[in-house]
Design a protein around this motif. Structure first.
Motif, mmCIF file in Angstrom:
data_model
loop_
_atom_site.group_PDB
_atom_site.id
_atom_site.type_symbol
_atom_site.label_atom_id
_atom_site.label_comp_id
_atom_site.label_asym_id
_atom_site.label_seq_id
_atom_site.Cartn_x
_atom_site.Cartn_y
_atom_site.Cartn_z
ATOM 1 N N PHE A 14 0.827 -1.201 0.000
ATOM 2 C CA PHE A 14 0.000 0.000 0.000
ATOM 3 C C PHE A 14 0.868 1.260 0.000
ATOM 4 C CE2 PHE A 14 -2.198 3.344 2.483
ATOM 5 C CZ PHE A 14 -3.259 3.586 1.612
ATOM 6 N N ALA A 15 1.922 1.258 0.819
ATOM 7 C CA ALA A 15 2.828 2.406 0.873
ATOM 8 C C ALA A 15 3.485 2.640 -0.486
ATOM 9 C CB ALA A 15 3.891 2.177 1.944
ATOM 10 N N ALA A 16 3.880 1.558 -1.164
ATOM 11 C CA ALA A 16 4.538 1.687 -2.468
ATOM 12 C C ALA A 16 3.596 2.311 -3.501
ATOM 13 C CB ALA A 16 5.021 0.321 -2.945
ATOM 14 N N ARG A 17 2.341 1.870 -3.515
ATOM 15 C CA ARG A 17 1.376 2.431 -4.471
ATOM 16 C C ARG A 17 1.101 3.906 -4.156
ATOM 17 N NH1 ARG A 17 -1.321 -2.457 -3.351
ATOM 18 N NH2 ARG A 17 -2.900 -1.338 -2.122
ATOM 19 N N LEU A 18 0.956 4.198 -2.875
ATOM 20 C CA LEU A 18 0.692 5.576 -2.458
ATOM 21 C C LEU A 18 1.868 6.483 -2.816
ATOM 22 C CD1 LEU A 18 -1.298 7.417 -0.926
ATOM 23 C CD2 LEU A 18 -0.113 6.779 1.191
ATOM 24 N N GLY A 19 3.081 6.019 -2.548
ATOM 25 C CA GLY A 19 4.278 6.801 -2.842
ATOM 26 C C GLY A 19 4.465 7.039 -4.332
ATOM 27 N N LEU A 20 4.142 6.038 -5.150
ATOM 28 C CA LEU A 20 4.276 6.183 -6.601
ATOM 29 C C LEU A 20 3.332 7.268 -7.124
ATOM 30 C CD1 LEU A 20 5.337 5.273 -9.362
ATOM 31 C CD2 LEU A 20 3.553 3.499 -9.370
ATOM 32 N N GLY A 21 2.078 7.230 -6.668
ATOM 33 C CA GLY A 21 1.108 8.237 -7.123
ATOM 34 C C GLY A 21 1.504 9.646 -6.719
ATOM 35 N N ILE A 22 1.902 9.800 -5.462
ATOM 36 C CA ILE A 22 2.330 11.120 -4.980
ATOM 37 C C ILE A 22 3.578 11.582 -5.713
ATOM 38 C CG2 ILE A 22 3.259 12.351 -2.976
ATOM 39 C CD1 ILE A 22 1.410 10.633 -1.233
ATOM 40 N N GLY A 23 4.520 10.672 -5.908
ATOM 41 C CA GLY A 23 5.770 11.021 -6.579
ATOM 42 C C GLY A 23 5.564 11.499 -8.006
ATOM 43 N N LEU A 24 4.646 10.876 -8.736
ATOM 44 C CA LEU A 24 4.372 11.300 -10.106
ATOM 45 C C LEU A 24 3.830 12.729 -10.147
ATOM 46 C CD1 LEU A 24 2.797 8.016 -11.543
ATOM 47 C CD2 LEU A 24 4.946 9.074 -12.283
ATOM 48 N N GLY A 25 2.920 13.032 -9.205
ATOM 49 C CA GLY A 25 2.355 14.379 -9.154
ATOM 50 C C GLY A 25 3.399 15.435 -8.822
ATOM 51 N N ILE A 26 4.244 15.128 -7.856
ATOM 52 C CA ILE A 26 5.284 16.087 -7.450
ATOM 53 C C ILE A 26 6.316 16.267 -8.552
ATOM 54 C CG2 ILE A 26 7.149 16.502 -5.799
ATOM 55 C CD1 ILE A 26 5.472 14.949 -3.749
ATOM 56 N N ALA A 27 6.653 15.186 -9.249
ATOM 57 C CA ALA A 27 7.632 15.270 -10.335
ATOM 58 C C ALA A 27 7.132 16.196 -11.445
ATOM 59 C CB ALA A 27 7.907 13.881 -10.895
ATOM 60 N N ALA A 28 5.864 16.040 -11.808
ATOM 61 C CA ALA A 28 5.296 16.868 -12.874
ATOM 62 C C ALA A 28 5.306 18.346 -12.480
ATOM 63 C CB ALA A 28 3.878 16.404 -13.196
#
Length: 473
Positions: free
Chosen positions: A334-348
């Protein structure tokens, strides 16, 4: 102690005193990660913001002042890292005791951790204060030696408050008390944001004002923690010196995660030192200022992911202590999925607004010349955000299970072995110069993060298989 997931919510120990925090830890792991992460995101955002605000105000003093903070950064990481590592060891051990329903054991862990912190404060403060100037000369600080020495020596005067804060945050977070941890951390961050311009410019203290603002803010943050732990005593753990009995087994339990976690921070400091050296070799001390300011901005982007990572330590420790291995693996996924989604938004967002972000921190004095390179740095490092969580969560997962050496291996693989190797490839072999350093760091972190995640998933799968086999017998 429970042996299966179906048993892990059954109170079994006479010394169990459930608090709201422990109930969160022992509930659904996904809910626990969210409820522990959100307050920490707010607190860590404020703390990271004050670092950036500090850089903003210092930038008005010129590039030498920014470089001075940059050269002090590795020494500061060492100090923070030792305390953070010790706190992580205490947090992991404490949460495992909570999972095992052992309040007396949790209290013993907390007391041992605080006493170890006191010894550490004395051991760190004296040498770093005495030899700061010599260290900066060895680091090639050049014209920034004097301001860097002034800044660092004042900063290390507040080592005890700094270390206590780091350990107390970790212990309270380890028992699931994220809200009050947020309040204390937020108070310190807000105080620093207010004090920086007052001391630096109103009182004309220059870079010394920035250091004093940090010390005063750490003291302000420590006061409520002292009150809750030692005066009001309404935490899950009970800290009473007269009831303390030294136990080598508890020390080992804390240090088996605490020492590798501290070594992880030292590895990050080593990486910063190496990068500073390579940057000076390839470019100039102005480029060190780019790295110093840029890394502070990157830390804002990493804040949500670091908050989730902190929650993974506590949740993993509690589920591991309860032997609820299926829940433990669910928390990691769950943490990995959550981190991936947040990371994509912050990267953009970072990639799109990099020029504007760079302009904010280079608007004053002679710092304006570093704006183009700072923009490049921010855009390259934005590519790390979606991937970095996989490595951080895997390292936290191993810390929660008491396997600190594995967590250290992941960090060293990412930040020392792979990053330094790829920095050499991109910057030297491919001739990309300064931008090659940024690309090497980004690539090393991304590759190492995925390798760490695969390792953590294999370990959790093995635990589940062995538990199932033992239950079948």
């Amino acid at each position: 102690m429970p042996t299966s997931d179906s048993e892990d919510d059954t109170p079994s120990s006479s010394n169990q005193k459930e608090t709201e925090g422990t109930k969160i830890l022992l509930a659904d792991p996904k809910t626990a990660i969210l409820r522990l992460s959100l307050p920490m995101m707010i607190a860590m955002t404020l703390m990271t913001l004050y670092n950036v605000v500090d850089a903003f105000w210092v930038s008005g003093l010129g590039a030498d002042a920014l470089a001075a903070v940059g050269f002090s950064f590795p020494l500061f990481i060492i100090t923070i890292g030792l305390a953070s590592g010790l706190g992580t060891g205490g947090e992991a051990a404490l949460s495992r005791m909570i999972g095992a329903r052992d309040r007396d054991g949790a209290s013993s862990v907390a007391m041992h951790t605080i006493l170890l912190m006191t010894v550490l404060a004395v051991a760190v403060t004296i040498p770093l204060s005495l030899f700061a100037g010599d260290l900066f000369i060895l680091m090639g600080a050049g014209s920034a030696v004097c301001p860097a020495t002034e800044y660092a020596r004042i900063l290390f005067m507040g080592t005890f408050a700094l270390l206590f804060g780091e350990v107390a945050y970790a212990l309270m977070h380890g028992e699931g008390d994220a809200k009050r941890t947020m309040y204390a951390m937020g108070a310190g961050a807000a105080a620093n944001i207010v004090l920086d311009p007052v001391l630096i410019y109103t009182f004309d203290m220059g870079i010394a004002g920035a250091a004093w603002a940090t010390i005063l803010a750490e003291v302000i943050a420590a006061v409520p923690m002292v009150y809750w732990l030692f005066v009001k005593r309404n935490t899950y753990v009970s800290i009473r010196l007269r009831e303390f009995s030294p136990d080598p087994a508890v020390v080992r339990d804390v240090l088996q995660v605490g020492l590798p976690a501290a070594a992880e921070q030292l590895a990050l400091a080593l990486m910063a030192l190496v990068l500073n050296g390579v940057i000076v070799l390839i470019s100039s001390t102005d480029a060190v200022a780019v790295y110093s300011v840029g890394w502070r901005v990157v830390n804002i982007g990493l804040t949500p992911i670091l908050a989730i990572s902190s929650a993974v330590v506590a949740v993993t420790g509690a589920t591991y202590g309860a032997r609820a291995y299926t829940k433990m693996e669910s928390a990691l996924r769950f943490a990995a999925r959550l981190g991936l989604g947040i990371g994509l938004g912050i990267a953009a967002a970072t990639f799109a607004f990099a020029p504007r972000i760079a302009a904010i921190f280079t608007a004053s004095g002679d710092a304006a010349g570093i704006a183009p390179e700072l923009t490049t740095y921010l855009r390259v490092m934005s590519l790390v955000y979606p991937m970095v969580g996989f490595g951080l969560f895997s390292a936290s997962f191993f810390q929660g299970t008491g396997l600190g050496a594995r967590s250290l291996t992941i960090t060293v693989m990412q930040n020392v072995v792979l990053s330094i190797f790829l920095v050499w490839v991109f910057a030297i072999e491919l001739g990309l110069g300064l931008s090659g350093i940024w690309w090497g760091v980004a690539a090393g972190n991304a590759i190492g993060a995925m390798l760490g995640y695969v390792w953590a998933r294999r370990y959790s799968a093995g635990l589940i298989v062995r538990q199932a086999a033992a239950t079948a017998v």
